[in-house]
Design a protein around this motif. Sequence first.
Motif, PDB file in Angstrom:
ATOM      1  N   ILE A 757      -7.090   2.018 -13.713  1.00 39.61           N
ATOM      2  CA  ILE A 757      -5.742   1.515 -13.951  1.00 39.61           C
ATOM      3  C   ILE A 757      -5.286   0.760 -12.714  1.00 39.61           C
ATOM      4  CG2 ILE A 757      -4.754   3.752 -13.231  1.00 39.61           C
ATOM      5  CD1 ILE A 757      -2.388   3.154 -15.105  1.00 39.61           C
ATOM      6  N   VAL A 758      -4.890  -0.483 -12.908  1.00 36.21           N
ATOM      7  CA  VAL A 758      -4.365  -1.308 -11.816  1.00 36.21           C
ATOM      8  C   VAL A 758      -2.887  -0.937 -11.685  1.00 36.21           C
ATOM      9  CG1 VAL A 758      -4.105  -3.637 -10.926  1.00 36.21           C
ATOM     10  CG2 VAL A 758      -6.008  -3.106 -12.451  1.00 36.21           C
ATOM     11  N   ALA A 759      -2.638   0.054 -10.822  1.00 36.26           N
ATOM     12  CA  ALA A 759      -1.330   0.706 -10.791  1.00 36.26           C
ATOM     13  C   ALA A 759      -0.285  -0.044  -9.976  1.00 36.26           C
ATOM     14  CB  ALA A 759      -1.481   2.131 -10.255  1.00 36.26           C
ATOM     15  N   GLY A 760      -0.660  -1.026  -9.226  1.00 32.87           N
ATOM     16  CA  GLY A 760       0.317  -1.748  -8.417  1.00 32.87           C
ATOM     17  C   GLY A 760      -0.328  -2.906  -7.688  1.00 32.87           C
ATOM     18  N   GLU A 761       0.457  -3.569  -6.885  1.00 34.55           N
ATOM     19  CA  GLU A 761      -0.045  -4.716  -6.135  1.00 34.55           C
ATOM     20  C   GLU A 761      -1.152  -4.304  -5.174  1.00 34.55           C
ATOM     21  OE1 GLU A 761       0.983  -7.999  -6.606  1.00 34.55           O
ATOM     22  OE2 GLU A 761       1.951  -7.074  -8.337  1.00 34.55           O
ATOM     23  N   ASP A 762      -1.120  -3.060  -4.701  1.00 33.17           N
ATOM     24  CA  ASP A 762      -2.102  -2.590  -3.720  1.00 33.17           C
ATOM     25  C   ASP A 762      -2.645  -1.210  -4.079  1.00 33.17           C
ATOM     26  OD1 ASP A 762      -1.888  -4.827  -1.776  1.00 33.17           O
ATOM     27  OD2 ASP A 762       0.170  -4.091  -1.583  1.00 33.17           O
ATOM     28  N   LEU A 763      -2.794  -0.922  -5.362  1.00 33.04           N
ATOM     29  CA  LEU A 763      -3.225   0.419  -5.766  1.00 33.04           C
ATOM     30  C   LEU A 763      -4.024   0.372  -7.063  1.00 33.04           C
ATOM     31  CD1 LEU A 763      -3.010   3.482  -5.143  1.00 33.04           C
ATOM     32  CD2 LEU A 763      -0.967   3.509  -6.594  1.00 33.04           C
ATOM     33  N   ILE A 764      -5.202   0.984  -7.035  1.00 33.46           N
ATOM     34  CA  ILE A 764      -6.059   1.091  -8.220  1.00 33.46           C
ATOM     35  C   ILE A 764      -6.632   2.504  -8.261  1.00 33.46           C
ATOM     36  CG2 ILE A 764      -8.035   0.157  -9.486  1.00 33.46           C
ATOM     37  CD1 ILE A 764      -7.775  -2.384  -7.801  1.00 33.46           C
ATOM     38  N   PHE A 765      -6.595   3.128  -9.439  1.00 34.99           N
ATOM     39  CA  PHE A 765      -7.229   4.424  -9.638  1.00 34.99           C
ATOM     40  C   PHE A 765      -8.506   4.235 -10.460  1.00 34.99           C
ATOM     41  CE2 PHE A 765      -2.831   5.694  -8.885  1.00 34.99           C
ATOM     42  CZ  PHE A 765      -2.977   6.808  -8.057  1.00 34.99           C
ATOM     43  N   PHE A 766      -9.602   4.852 -10.013  1.00 36.66           N
ATOM     44  CA  PHE A 766     -10.864   4.835 -10.753  1.00 36.66           C
ATOM     45  C   PHE A 766     -11.206   6.265 -11.172  1.00 36.66           C
ATOM     46  CE2 PHE A 766     -11.190   0.956  -8.267  1.00 36.66           C
ATOM     47  CZ  PHE A 766     -11.780   0.053  -9.140  1.00 36.66           C
TER      48      PHE A 766
END
Length: 779
Positions: A757-766
Motif C-alpha cells: 500500500i502506497v500510504a503516503g508521499e514517503d511511506l510504503i508498507f509491504f
Amino acid sequence: MIIRFLNKIKHFFFQNRLAHSAVAFSFQITHEGWDVNLDREVLHLVWQSGIRSWKKKVARFGNSIHNGVYPGHYRYLFLLVGVATAIHFNGYNVPLNLTNRLLHLLPGSSLLWQMVACVLTSLFYWLTAIYMLRYILKLLLMYKGWMYESRARSSQVSLKTKIWFSLVKIFSGWNTPKLYSYQGSLPRLPLPPLPNTMQRYLRSVKPLLPDNEYKRMEKLADEFQNGIGKKLQWYLVLKSWWATNYVSDWWEEYVYLRGRSPLMINSNFYGIDALFMHHTKNQAARAASSIYSLLVFRRLIERQELEPIRIQGVVPLCSWQYERTFNTTRIPGIETDKICHWSDSNHIIVYHKGRYFKVIIYKGRILKPCELQVQMQQILDDTSAPLPLEDKVAVLTAGERTHWAQIRRKHFNRGVNKVSLDAIEKAAFFVTLDDFPYEFDMSIPSKLDNYGRALLHGKGYDRWFDKSFTLCIGENGRIGFNAEHTWADAAVMSHVWEWVMTSEVWEHRADAPIVAHCLEYLITDELENRFDDDGNTIGKPEVTPPTPVRLNWDLKEIKEAIDASLKVANGLINDIGLRIFVHNNYGKGFMKTCGISPDAYIQMALQLAYYRDAGKFCLTYEATMTRLYKEGRTETLRPLSIESAAWVKSMENSNITLDEKVKLLKEACKRHQTGYQDAMSGNGIDRHLFCLYVVSKYLEVDSPFLKEVLSEPWRLSTSQTPHGQTTRLDLKKHPNCISAGGGFGPVADDGYGVSYIVAGEDLIFFHISNKKSCPTTIC
C-alpha cells in the motif's frame, strides 16, 4: 403420553439460555390446564425486528424506483403531467397527438378520463426520455480511450476526452446517485477477439521461455486458435450476450467455491489498523467503536445511501459486490460450497477466550458506542470456562472444506449445535476479542510481523473463516480484520476498512445524507474524536443494552474431527512465513517526480528483486479491477514483459550506462501502464483463457494449449491495496489516518505473496508471505 411428549419439547427449548432468548413465551401443562408466560422483552425485540424489517422493505422499494429511473427522477414526471394537462385543456395537441389517441382507447371522454390520458401521455414521454438517457450514458461509458491519456496535467488531456467527460457529467443527471443508481447504465464486459488474446499471451510468456520452448508454445497457440478455440469462443460470444458478465459467475464458482483446500492462509486475506494512530488502549471501547462504524456502514448499504465510487468523480464503478458485505457466510459443501446472504441480522457473534456470545446490536435503533462498550465489557469480565471443545470448534472452518461439510451435515443439523451454528452464520459479522496485544514498534520489526500473523491466521481456531469477515481487536485496543474472499474482492473490504479508520476521527451523522455531510466536513475541516481522555467511548448509555448470551454446544462426538482440522491448521500456520516492511525512505512523491506511475515503479522493483534472488524470471500476477463494467471483479495484469525483462537484465550489466538503464525503466513502466489499462478495459488475457477452459471442460474436449496455460504457477502473486476511495478525509492533511494495508498467503508453494500500500508521499508498507518448507523462498 402426549403430556410427556410436550414436556420433553418444553425441556428441549429451555435447557439453555440461548434457546430461552429465542422464544417469546413459555408454557407447561398441569392438572389445572395450560400455564402460559409471556416474555415481554423478547416480544419487544420481535416487534422491533418486524418494524425494522418493514422500514427496510419500504426503503428498498423507494430505492428500486430511484435506481430504476436514474438518471431521471419522478419529480420530472409530475412536471410533465402538469405541462401535458395544460396543453391538452388549452386546445393544443401534444407531440404525436398521443393524448387524443389514448382517449379513443379509453372507456370515455369525461374530465376524469382526459386526466388519465394526460397522465399516461406524460408517463410515456417520461419513460422514453429516461431510457434514452440511460442508453446514451451506457454508450458513453463504453468508451475507454480516456484511460490511455495522461491526466497529470489538464493540457495533456485531448479535446475529445474533455468533451466526453462533460457529456458523461451531463447525462449522469443532476440527482444525487445512490449506491446502485448506475447499475442499469454500466456496459457489459466485452469479450476480446481470440487472436488478440493469443497475441497478448505469447508476448507475455516470451521472457520466460527459451527459444525452442517459445516456438513450441507458438505452435500450440496456433493449433488452438485455428482449431477448437473457434468453437469455444463461439460459446463465449453467446454467454457474453446472454449473461450480465461472462466471467464473474464462473470465477466465483470454480476459483473460490469449488476449492477444497482450507480458506485460512490459502484464500482469506487480512487488513491492519492505522498504525500511527492509537486512539485508545481500552479493548472494550475500541471494539464498540469499530462495531458501531461497521453497523452504520451496513445501514448505508441497506438504504443505498452510500455514494458509489466514481473515478475522478465522474466515471462510476460497479457496486454489486457491496450487497454481501454483511450477514453473509460461506457454507461448506461436499463438492462445492455456497454463499448464503441474509437480508437482515440483529446480532453479532463475539468470541473471547474460547467462549461464543450472541450480542444484540439493536434496541429500537443501532446501539451507540457507549452502549456497545457495556456489552463488550460484560464479555471481558465473564469468567466462565469454555464448554468441552468449544474453544476449538472454529478450527473446522480452517480445515479441509469437504471434511467440514461432512461434519457439519452430520453433527450440526439438530439440537444446540444447529442453534449455535445458525446464530454464527446468520450474524451480521464475527468479532474476536483476543487475549493478547497487537504490537507495533518501528525499532522491532518482528512485532509488526506477529501483528500480521495474528490477523492472517490467529491461533487457527479463534476466527470464523467462513464469515464474510472477522473483526479482530487486540488486548491493547488495536484492530484488524480477516476476510473471506468469495463474496467480494479486496477493494470493497478496503472501502469498508477506510470507513472504520476515518469514523473514529470524524463522526458521521447517520441521519444525514453522506454527500451533504462530506460537504459539511470539507467546509469545517474539524475532526471529532470518539474517545475521552480515559480511553472510553464518549457519551452515556440511554438504554440498557441487552446482555450478551453464551452459545451452547455439544461437541463430544466430534473430538476426532476437530483434532484432524487442528492438525491441518497447525501445519499451515507453522509453514507460513510473513514479513511486513515499512519503507519510509521515499514514496510516491519521488516516483512521480521521475514521471513514472508508482504502481509500475514498485512492480519493476519486485521484478528486479525476484530476479536477483532466484536468478531467473517467473510468471507474475497483479490483480486489477474490471468494475468499470457491470458485475466486474478482477483481471490479471502480467507485470513481467519483454520491456521489464530487458530493464532487469540491464541492471545486472555494468557495461550499460545509467542513462540507458533509465530509458529502459521508463519503457518498461510505460508497457506496464498499457497492460494495466488494457486489463481494466476488458482486454486482459487470463480471464478470457479461464472461461475458454471452463467451456472446454463442459464440452469434454481436451486442449493441450489451455491445459498448459492454466497449469502455470504464479510464483509471484502481487496486489496493491487501494485507499482514498472516498472523500471522507483529506489524507494529505491527516496522513496518519490510513490503514497499513493487508496481505495474503502465497499462491504457489514455491512462490511469494506480495501486497503493498502506497500510504503516503514517503511511506510504503509491504506484506510478503512464503512457505517455510520451500528451500528457494525466504522472507
